[in-house]
Structure formats: C-alpha cells, structure tokens
Design a protein around this motif. Structure first.
Motif, mmCIF file in Angstrom:
data_model
loop_
_atom_site.group_PDB
_atom_site.id
_atom_site.type_symbol
_atom_site.label_atom_id
_atom_site.label_comp_id
_atom_site.label_asym_id
_atom_site.label_seq_id
_atom_site.Cartn_x
_atom_site.Cartn_y
_atom_site.Cartn_z
ATOM 1 N N GLU B 104 -23.884 -17.417 10.325
ATOM 2 C CA GLU B 104 -23.393 -18.525 10.110
ATOM 3 C C GLU B 104 -24.282 -19.698 10.012
ATOM 4 O O GLU B 104 -23.971 -20.546 9.206
ATOM 5 C CB GLU B 104 -22.001 -18.738 10.915
ATOM 6 C CG GLU B 104 -21.296 -20.010 10.766
ATOM 7 C CD GLU B 104 -20.375 -19.753 9.353
ATOM 8 O OE1 GLU B 104 -20.546 -19.009 8.487
ATOM 9 O OE2 GLU B 104 -20.195 -21.021 8.791
ATOM 10 N N GLN B 105 -24.908 -19.947 11.162
ATOM 11 C CA GLN B 105 -25.945 -21.063 11.348
ATOM 12 C C GLN B 105 -26.829 -21.068 10.424
ATOM 13 O O GLN B 105 -27.176 -22.156 9.770
ATOM 14 C CB GLN B 105 -26.224 -21.282 12.822
ATOM 15 C CG GLN B 105 -25.177 -21.616 13.747
ATOM 16 C CD GLN B 105 -25.255 -21.172 15.259
ATOM 17 O OE1 GLN B 105 -26.739 -21.461 15.592
ATOM 18 N NE2 GLN B 105 -24.362 -20.883 16.000
ATOM 19 N N ILE B 108 -24.870 -22.274 7.270
ATOM 20 C CA ILE B 108 -24.618 -23.655 7.133
ATOM 21 C C ILE B 108 -25.719 -24.351 6.861
ATOM 22 O O ILE B 108 -25.607 -25.320 5.750
ATOM 23 C CB ILE B 108 -24.331 -24.064 8.491
ATOM 24 C CG1 ILE B 108 -22.769 -23.566 9.029
ATOM 25 C CG2 ILE B 108 -24.166 -25.460 8.790
ATOM 26 C CD1 ILE B 108 -22.359 -23.692 10.594
ATOM 27 N N VAL B 112 -26.168 -26.417 3.187
ATOM 28 C CA VAL B 112 -26.401 -28.138 3.324
ATOM 29 C C VAL B 112 -27.570 -28.299 2.482
ATOM 30 O O VAL B 112 -27.570 -29.484 1.480
ATOM 31 C CB VAL B 112 -26.830 -28.610 4.619
ATOM 32 C CG1 VAL B 112 -27.669 -29.939 4.582
ATOM 33 C CG2 VAL B 112 -25.567 -28.656 5.645
ATOM 34 N N GLN B 113 -28.641 -27.458 2.355
ATOM 35 C CA GLN B 113 -29.821 -27.859 1.308
ATOM 36 C C GLN B 113 -29.482 -27.425 -0.020
ATOM 37 O O GLN B 113 -30.009 -27.938 -1.055
ATOM 38 C CB GLN B 113 -30.890 -27.192 1.896
ATOM 39 C CG GLN B 113 -31.387 -27.532 3.507
ATOM 40 C CD GLN B 113 -31.840 -28.998 3.514
ATOM 41 O OE1 GLN B 113 -32.550 -29.443 2.456
ATOM 42 N NE2 GLN B 113 -32.134 -29.319 4.501
ATOM 43 N N PRO B 115 -26.193 -26.784 -1.832
ATOM 44 C CA PRO B 115 -24.501 -26.831 -1.693
ATOM 45 C C PRO B 115 -24.259 -25.840 -3.203
ATOM 46 O O PRO B 115 -22.930 -25.665 -3.128
ATOM 47 C CB PRO B 115 -24.185 -27.973 -2.034
ATOM 48 C CG PRO B 115 -25.539 -29.184 -2.266
ATOM 49 C CD PRO B 115 -26.664 -28.182 -1.786
ATOM 50 N N TRP B 121 -22.612 -19.201 -0.795
ATOM 51 C CA TRP B 121 -21.153 -19.281 -0.565
ATOM 52 C C TRP B 121 -20.570 -18.211 -0.225
ATOM 53 O O TRP B 121 -19.432 -17.815 0.187
ATOM 54 C CB TRP B 121 -20.391 -20.206 -1.659
ATOM 55 C CG TRP B 121 -20.876 -21.664 -1.192
ATOM 56 C CD1 TRP B 121 -21.643 -22.480 -2.058
ATOM 57 C CD2 TRP B 121 -20.407 -22.539 -0.208
ATOM 58 N NE1 TRP B 121 -21.772 -23.768 -1.221
ATOM 59 C CE2 TRP B 121 -21.106 -23.768 -0.167
ATOM 60 C CE3 TRP B 121 -19.619 -22.453 0.919
ATOM 61 C CZ2 TRP B 121 -20.879 -24.862 0.596
ATOM 62 C CZ3 TRP B 121 -19.299 -23.226 2.004
ATOM 63 C CH2 TRP B 121 -20.026 -24.688 1.609
ATOM 64 N N ARG B 124 -21.002 -16.676 3.068
ATOM 65 C CA ARG B 124 -20.149 -17.549 3.818
ATOM 66 C C ARG B 124 -18.669 -17.155 3.730
ATOM 67 O O ARG B 124 -17.858 -17.221 4.904
ATOM 68 C CB ARG B 124 -20.129 -18.950 3.635
ATOM 69 C CG ARG B 124 -21.608 -19.621 4.156
ATOM 70 C CD ARG B 124 -21.627 -21.088 4.337
ATOM 71 N NE ARG B 124 -20.879 -21.502 5.609
ATOM 72 C CZ ARG B 124 -20.680 -22.834 5.895
ATOM 73 N NH1 ARG B 124 -21.060 -23.931 4.846
ATOM 74 N NH2 ARG B 124 -20.200 -22.896 6.931
ATOM 75 N N ARG B 140 -11.249 -22.746 1.550
ATOM 76 C CA ARG B 140 -12.236 -23.925 1.126
ATOM 77 C C ARG B 140 -13.487 -23.463 0.830
ATOM 78 O O ARG B 140 -14.027 -23.969 -0.085
ATOM 79 C CB ARG B 140 -12.458 -24.809 2.597
ATOM 80 C CG ARG B 140 -13.205 -26.020 2.426
ATOM 81 C CD ARG B 140 -13.561 -26.726 3.747
ATOM 82 N NE ARG B 140 -14.558 -25.969 4.500
ATOM 83 C CZ ARG B 140 -15.690 -26.330 4.575
ATOM 84 N NH1 ARG B 140 -16.181 -27.138 3.721
ATOM 85 N NH2 ARG B 140 -16.711 -25.506 5.172
ATOM 86 N N ARG B 141 -14.140 -22.310 1.508
ATOM 87 C CA ARG B 141 -15.247 -21.691 1.169
ATOM 88 C C ARG B 141 -15.519 -21.276 -0.279
ATOM 89 O O ARG B 141 -16.257 -21.460 -1.143
ATOM 90 C CB ARG B 141 -15.741 -20.650 2.215
ATOM 91 C CG ARG B 141 -16.140 -21.558 3.349
ATOM 92 C CD ARG B 141 -16.645 -20.395 4.569
ATOM 93 N NE ARG B 141 -16.801 -21.283 5.822
ATOM 94 C CZ ARG B 141 -17.610 -20.874 6.642
ATOM 95 N NH1 ARG B 141 -18.161 -19.561 6.669
ATOM 96 N NH2 ARG B 141 -17.667 -21.303 7.935
ATOM 97 N N GLN B 143 -13.452 -22.167 -2.843
ATOM 98 C CA GLN B 143 -13.370 -23.383 -3.614
ATOM 99 C C GLN B 143 -14.871 -23.873 -3.973
ATOM 100 O O GLN B 143 -15.121 -24.282 -4.877
ATOM 101 C CB GLN B 143 -12.515 -24.272 -3.223
ATOM 102 C CG GLN B 143 -10.911 -24.181 -3.403
ATOM 103 C CD GLN B 143 -10.011 -25.062 -2.631
ATOM 104 O OE1 GLN B 143 -10.557 -25.866 -1.803
ATOM 105 N NE2 GLN B 143 -8.724 -24.730 -2.980
ATOM 106 N N ARG B 144 -15.635 -24.099 -2.644
ATOM 107 C CA ARG B 144 -17.147 -24.457 -2.954
ATOM 108 C C ARG B 144 -17.803 -23.425 -3.807
ATOM 109 O O ARG B 144 -18.667 -23.644 -4.483
ATOM 110 C CB ARG B 144 -17.674 -24.336 -1.454
ATOM 111 C CG ARG B 144 -17.156 -25.825 -0.597
ATOM 112 C CD ARG B 144 -17.273 -26.947 -1.047
ATOM 113 N NE ARG B 144 -18.838 -27.352 -1.321
ATOM 114 C CZ ARG B 144 -19.753 -28.100 -0.580
ATOM 115 N NH1 ARG B 144 -18.866 -28.457 0.768
ATOM 116 N NH2 ARG B 144 -20.937 -28.335 -0.660
#
Lengths: 563, 314
Positions: B104-105, B108, B112-113, B115, B121, B124, B140-141, B143-144
């Motif tokens: 996960e980290q 993340i 960030v780098q 999107p 995604w 994730r 939410r993920r 949707q991203r």
C-alpha cells in the motif's frame, strides 16, 4: 495605517476602518494556561465579565465590541470594572449561562497530553466547584494591565475610554511539549470525522500551505469522491513562533473510510512536493485580496495586538503582502514535507492508519509500577497496583499507570471512585467495587495527591457504578472451593483406611504367622500389604494435590496477605 | 498466465532484471494489456530488490511502483494459500499484514507521482480489499481508476471481487455492478465477462454438498433469472475484439456448456479458433483465472466441452 499608542498603561493599536467602529481588549491567557483542575476558569471569567460572547482560545482571551465611540468606551471600561470584583453571585450566574455542551477537539490531548495545549481537549471540570478566591487569583495573575493589549478600529480612540486594570506582569505563553514518541502518528477518533493536525514554523508559506491543503481536500473528498460534506483547514499562529495547522473532513454517512483514505492521499501528494505554481499563485492572490480587505475593516488589528503581547513586531499591510507574495511553490512544498513529518491523524472507524505508514500514538503505559496488588473481584484479568510511586491498573494486556509525580488531576466521586490522569493523558481508574480491598487504594491516592489536583465529581447514580463482572464466574467460585475440599476429605479418609488396613495385615502376618490367620500363605499377605501401600500412595497423592489447591485459592482471595 | 508467458519478452526482461527492456514492452502495450502483463509477471521470485533499486533511482517511475506493489500483493496471496502444519507457528496474518502495508505504501507513493496510472489504481483496489479499508475508500479508488482510464477491465474485475459478500452477505451489489459496468462498456469490449464471472463465483461459493463442482454450478446457472441474465449479457456484448477476448469467450462457453445450450457454446468455441485448443494456457487473458479449472482438470474439461459443442462440425 496602524499606529501604536498606550491607553492607561495598556499598549494599543489604532487604525482607521470602513464601517462601524470596533475595538477589543485582549489578555495573554487561554486554555493552554489552565490545568485540569482549573479547566474552564478562563472562559468562566470571560462570561463573568460580559454577556456578549467574547472568545477564549489556547493563548488569548479577548473582549470585542462594535458601536459608537461612547458605547465602545462604556463596554471596555465595563470589562475592567467587572474584572475588579467577581462576586459569588455573578460567578453562579456565569456558570448558568455556560451549561450548553461544547464540541471538544481531541487532537491536542493526543499531541500534548493533559498539560498546556492538551488541556483544551478536556471537559470544563472546574466549573461546578470554582470558588470566588480561585477566580480572584486567576484574574490577579492573568487579567492585568501588563498582560493586556488594546485595539481600536475607527476614526480615533474614544475620548472617554479608561482601562482600570490591576498591575501585574506579562505572562509568556506556555511551552508546548509533545507526548508523541514518533510522528507521523495516528489515533482512533470519533466516528464521522477524519482529522489531522501538525505544527510548523510560523510564516506566510505555512499559511499558504494551509489554504492549498483545504482546496485539495475539498476537491478530492467533497467534489470528486463525494465522501465528505465539507473539508476545511485552520491556520493558528502561536506566540512561540510556530503555527498549528488543523484539517477536518466531515464525512457523509458511510463515507468515513473514504474521507480518511482521501485525506491520507492528499497529504502524501503535498508531501511529495506535487504543488502547482499556478495553484500557489491563485492562493497568494486570494490571500492578498483578503489581507487588503481585512486591513480596510480593521480586521488585521486583533492578530497584530496578539503580536504585541508576544513581543513580536507589528506587521504593516505592505510587509504582510510582501511576505505572502514572496511565497513560491517550492516554499509550500518545504512546509508540506515538514508538516507531514510532524503530522497527527485522527482516524475514524477501527482501521487505524498504520497501513499508510503512520505510527500508532501511545494509548497506554509501558510500565507497571511496583506495589501492593489488588485482584479484580470475579475477574482474574483485572489488577490494581498501589505503590509509593503511583497507581497501575492492568486489564489483560492494557496497562494504565499514573505516577504521583506526573499526575495532572484526580477525579474524585463521593462513592470512593478515583480517576487519576497522568500528564501524558493516560488514565488509571480506581473503582472500589471492582477490586478486593480497594478502599486501601482510595486511601493511598487521597494521601498522595495534593488537594489542588483534586476535582470533585457529582454523585453517580447507582447504575453508573460498575459492578464486578461475570456472574457466572462468581457462581462457580463456591464449587471451585468445595471440590478440592471434598476430594481432600474423601482421599484422606481412603488413605488412612487403606494404610491402616495394610498395616493391620502386616501386623497379623508378623505376629500370628501364616497358618493361624485368615489368609492362606505369606504370598497372599504380601500381596494385600503391597496393594494397600500402592493404593494408599495413590489416594494420598490425590489428597495432597487438593490440599495444595485449597491453599492456593485461599491465597488468591487475599493477595495483600500473600505479598 | 498470458499466452506462453515464460517465453514472453517481458518475462525475459524481468528475469534478466533489465528495466529498460521491461519498460519497452510495457510502454508499448495498451493500458489494459499493460495492467494484465504487470500482473502476469508479478509472481516472479526475487524481484523486490531489483524493483526497489529501480524506484530508488527514479521514484516517479509508476510502472515500477505498480509492479512492486503487485509483487507484494502476489506474495500475500501465496502466503494465504500456504498450508501450515499444526506444529508450526501460524504467523501468516502478521506476515500478510506487513506485506499489505508495504504494498500500500509503495502504491500511495506511486499514485502521488502518477495519479493517472490505471495499473496503480487497480492494485490499490486489491490492497484496499486486503487491508479491509472499507467500501467508501474502495469506491473512491475505483473512481480514481475510472478518471485515469474509463472501462479499465482489469481494475473492474478487482472492484467486482471487492463487492463479493462475506458469509451470509448479499451478492446483489456484485451482480448489479457487473450488469451496469457491462452495459456501459464500449462496443467490442469484453466487459460482459464481469456478468459471467460474478455468476460462476456466486454459483461455486458453497460447493461442499457432496456434489461435483459441475453439478453445483449447473444447479445454480439453470435458475431462470441467472440463465436469462447470462444470455442477455452474451447477446449485448457480441464478440469482443480486443483485450480479454479469449477470457470472455471461455467464460460464456463454460456457462452455455453447463446450461446445455450447445449451439451457443459452439459459437463461443468457434470464435476462439484453433489456437486456443492447442494452447490452453492462452485461455485466460483476463487474468481472472482459467474458468475451466473451476470444474476440475482445465485441459480435460475444456477439451470435452469443446468436443461436445462442436461435435461433428469440426
């Protein structure tokens, strides 16, 4: 243009302003100066002095009004007069007006414990019991001429204004000492809200960062994902040259996990320096417009008066504008990294935030103190330890230790219950009903804790007093006690009987010889005798085991004796 | 595995720790193929150090983030599938949690780098499910993901799986998601496969009744609403032309075989062509697992069903 002057020895700022005239008197005292036993005293004084709402923050308390010059002069003079004689009646009246429950912000307690800035997270426990003397002492220390500043926005300082305050000394802001061993950290907060705060160096870059963060959160959580009703940030400058930035996202029903996830992602984004020059430009422009507007209304004056009290320079509009205009995306990115590293997340729900790389904020003590152990009634998991250094409460793996030399307060109920609150915000609760011989511990606590740390609580309803837990365990208790006793008796009798029988046979064998006896030959005598010894050993062993068990049980019931 | 994965240039490049070679293959692939390829090689052993070094050199390399994240998630699945003898300490929960957090980290930072990287995604969605982060965060993920790449079928499969109920829950949200996603998909897409996959997983969720998987699944599929929905999904989709074509055809071939609809099954087998028959490994180009393996031996089940459907025709 802000001008500095002095009114009756109180430093003052004056600036012309559009619209109605307004003015305020600020004192360098707030919730961060309170202790738990005096929690609420500052706001009580605020209500004592004026019916109109003033404001009590962590570091400042101010009285503000709008009106004609005469009205303003009357109001501020009235504030000073009211501070001169706080009567018991007026304290009672003020207390009446303050009964409405207030939302509390849990973040400061997790960062600072039960001291200084952390005190704001606690209920206003002092209100019911405050005495006229306590109120008088608090006013004498904090609400003084030397600890005050005045601002007036309008054509001129009202002619009839006099500030008749007692003399005193300027009080520095309290030191902010974190109790978090590692950051970024997280704790479980109330349902429905995802929150975060941080402490960074106080400057225009930090203020711009707070606004950039708010815009990002609104975009991600509210507009794009629809998991939050709204998201906002607050930028709170402090006297010590730092600023607290607070972000809160109110989740839509069922959306709190998304609000937390989105908040974590936005913080990671900003920390990585993904900050747009255009975005910073927009925020800088808005901030500039806001500053000009605030200047024209005299709304920058309170902040500048706070600066006066902190011994900081008064900043002109041009200086403030120049500072904001100089902020670049790089500056904001640098703030974002520092802000992330010092961050504290308030995570709703049960999932926490370790998965995103945040460290759990401590929820309990690491050490159990030495001392006398009192076991839980009917609950073997529960232990209360009372020693010369303090109290530990142990329930399974959970330890609450409060040392007497680091105790912030003790809540004391008339029924004997005591709750010790450590300076690190860890609590140890002594409920006399739950432990064996707990009255002794209550006595210890009352002996060790000075009166000034004691907070008297109202009587509790009977059903609010906890009772020893599982009834099933207590029902089993007599069975547990009786079973080894019966075993001991039966096995003991059997042992005696068998051993006596064996000895009888042996005697017969030796005295009468094989021929004269009941049994046929030496072999049979030998068989009976050895069988008796074997069976006797067996029953004897059972008797011994039950005797040991009985002894253990007696000790467990009276731990104080066994230690 | 994708067609003859071990001979695939990506497999070779990852095994040789040749990152430019990996990027050359992955950058040339379409978004959905790219995600599927990343997943296909994520299980290769001992690649964590290699990928960590790539990311250290360029933290903005989203492809490396996605591959490292998927690799860690693959290890979580592998550990979960392990059997621990009773005399050994069962520390699987601790191990998987630690791997999930690291995945996960990584993701993340990757998101960030990058999107708009659908592979990140999609991964994730899997980590959110594994970490039990909750339905709103999963949505939410998703949707991203949609914002990054609409109709991204690999991630839509992950979303579908995260909607599967636990014990006693309702399957309706999963079926509804499959229906709506299939209906909204572009023509020629293999998105109808979501409908068939959801029904096959639903039908086999509780197979322990002394019956064979074939019998259990058949009994589920022949229910009229289920049969009708599968038929409708097949009709609406037509024959996919791009990503997931073979996986789609196989899922529906299996459903129609069990439903006894030989002509419909025959059409599916027909569209597969002969290559699929020669290389059963190629059947699962959706990355959703070879559906025939659900019934027993995949090669045998596939061969028998194909024989029966095509009969004398081939």
């Amino acid at each position: 243009m802000i001008t500095r002057l002095e009114v009756d020895g109180v430093p003052a700022l004056h600036a012309p302003a559009d619209g109605p005239m307004h003015a305020g008197l600020v004192f360098r005292v707030g919730t961060a100066d309170e202790t738990l036993p005096l929690r609420g005293i500052t706001r009580l004084i605020e209500h004592l002095v004026t019916g109109a709402p003033g404001s009590t923050g962590p570091e400042h308390t101010y009285f503000h009004t709008r009106g004609t010059p005469t009205e303003i002069a009357d109001f501020l003079s009235g504030v000073c007069t009211a501070l001169r004689n706080p009567s018991a009646d007026r304290i009672a009246e003020a207390r009446e007006r303050m009964t409405a429950p207030r939302d509390r912000d849990p973040l400061p307690m997790w960062r600072y414990g039960a001291r200084s800035y952390g005190v704001a997270s606690y209920p206003e426990w002092a209100l019911p019991g405050l005495t006229t003397d306590q109120v008088g002492d608090w006013i004498a220390r904090w609400f003084t001429r030397a600890n005050a500043a005045l601002w007036v926005a309008g054509d001129e300082v009202p002619g009839g204004l006099s500030l008749d305050l007692a003399d005193g000394t300027r009080q520095p802001a309290p030191r902010a000492v974190t109790v978090l061993p590692a950051t970024p950290a997280w704790f479980t907060g109330p349902d429905g809200t995802a929150g975060w705060d941080t402490v960074v160096h106080r400057d225009a870059g930090a203020a711009v960062f707070a606004t950039v963060l708010e815009r990002r959160l609104q975009h991600e959580l509210r507009d794009r994902a629809g998991v939050a009703e709204d998201a906002r940030t607050e930028y709170e400058p402090r006297a010590d040259g730092t600023a607290r930035i607070l972000a809160l996202a109110e989740a839509v029903p069922g959306g709190q996990d998304g609000a937390l996830g989105g908040l974590i992602d936005v913080l990671a984004e900003l920390r990585a320096g993904r900050i747009d020059e255009d975005e910073v430009g927009t925020v800088v422009k808005h901030t500039g417009v806001g500053l000009r507007d605030a200047e024209s209304r005299g709304a920058r004056l309170p902040g500048q008066a706070f600066n006066l009290l902190a011994g900081r320079a008064v900043q002109t509009l041009d200086e403030a504008l120049a500072e904001v205009r100089a902020v670049t995306a790089g500056d904001v990115a640098a703030v974002a990294t520092a802000a992330y590293d010092a961050g504290l997340l308030m995570a709703p729900g049960t999932g926490g935030a370790d998965w995103a790389g945040y460290t759990a904020a401590p929820t309990m003590s690491e050490t159990v103190l030495d001392g006398r152990t009192h076991r839980g009634r009917g609950d073997r998991n529960l232990r209360l330890i009372s020693g010369a250094d303090g109290i530990s409460v142990v329930e399974g793996d959970v330890v609450g230790t409060v040392r007497y030399d680091a105790c912030a307060a003790v809540l004391a109920w008339p029924d004997g219950a005591r709750q010790l609150i450590g300076e690190d915000a860890v609590m140890a609760r002594v409920e006399p009903t739950l432990y064996r011989d707990a009255e002794q511990v209550v006595h210890d606590v009352d002996q060790w804790i000075p009166e000034r740390l004691r907070i008297g609580m109202p009587p509790r309803d009977r059903d609010r007093i906890p009772q020893p837990r599982p009834a099933t365990e207590r029902e089993e208790e007599p069975v547990d006690t009786r079973r080894p006793l019966i075993t001991l008796l039966v096995a003991g009798m059997a042992t005696l009987f068998v051993v006596a029988g064996g000895l009888g046979v042996l005697t017969m064998m030796l005295t009468q010889g094989p021929s004269g006896g009941v049994l046929g030959d030496v072999g049979e005598y030998g068989l009976v005798a050895s069988a008796s010894v074997l069976f006797g050993t067996f029953t004897g062993r059972i008797a011994l085991d039950s005797a040991v068990e009985l002894r253990r049980q007696q000790h467990a019931r009276n731990p104080a004796r066994s230690d | 595995m994708l067609p003859a994965m071990s001979a695939h240039p990506l497999h070779t490049a990852v095994s040789a720790q040749d990152w430019p070679g990996c990027r050359a293959v992955l950058d040339a692939a379409g978004p959905m193929e790219r995600t599927a390829l990343i997943r296909a090689v994520a299980g290769l052993p001992d690649i964590e150090g290699f990928l960590t070094a790539v990311l250290r050199a360029d933290p903005a390399d989203g492809t490396a983030s996605a591959l490292l994240g998927e690799h860690l998630l693959h290890r979580v699945r592998a550990i979960r599938a392990e059997d621990r003898p009773w005399y050994e300490l069962d520390d699987r929960a601790t191990l998987t949690r630690e791997l999930l957090c690291r995945a996960e980290q990584t993701l993340i930072d990757g998101a960030v780098q990058n999107p708009a990287d659908p592979a990140i995604w999609s991964a994730r969605l899997v980590s959110a499910h594994g970490l039990d982060l909750g339905p709103a965060e999963t949505r939410r993920r998703y949707q991203r993901l949609l914002a990054a790449a609409p109709d991204h079928l690999p991630g839509q499969f992950d979303m579908l799986r995260s909607l599967y109920p636990g014990r006693d829950g309702s399957w309706e949200p999963a079926h509804e998601f499959a229906r709506e996603t299939a209906a909204a998909a572009p023509p020629g897409g293999a998105h109808g496969a979501l409908v068939a996959a959801a029904h096959i997983d639903h039908g086999l969720v509780d197979p322990d009744r002394g019956l064979s998987h074939t019998e259990v699944l058949t009994a589920y599929l022949v229910q009229e609403p289920v049969r009708a929905e599968i038929q409708r999904a097949a009709e609406r989709s037509g024959v996919p032309t791009g990503y997931g074509r073979l996986g789609f055809l196989n899922l529906f071939a299996l459903c129609f075989t069990l439903l006894g609809d030989q002509p419909a099954a025959a059409r599916m087998f027909d569209h597969m062509g002969d290559r699929a028959a020669e290389d059963p490994e190629a059947l699962d180009d959706l990355g959703a697992g070879n559906p025939w393996a659900r019934l027993g031996d995949a090669v045998h089940e596939f061969g028998e069903a194909r024989e029966r459907a095509l009969g004398g025709a081939k």
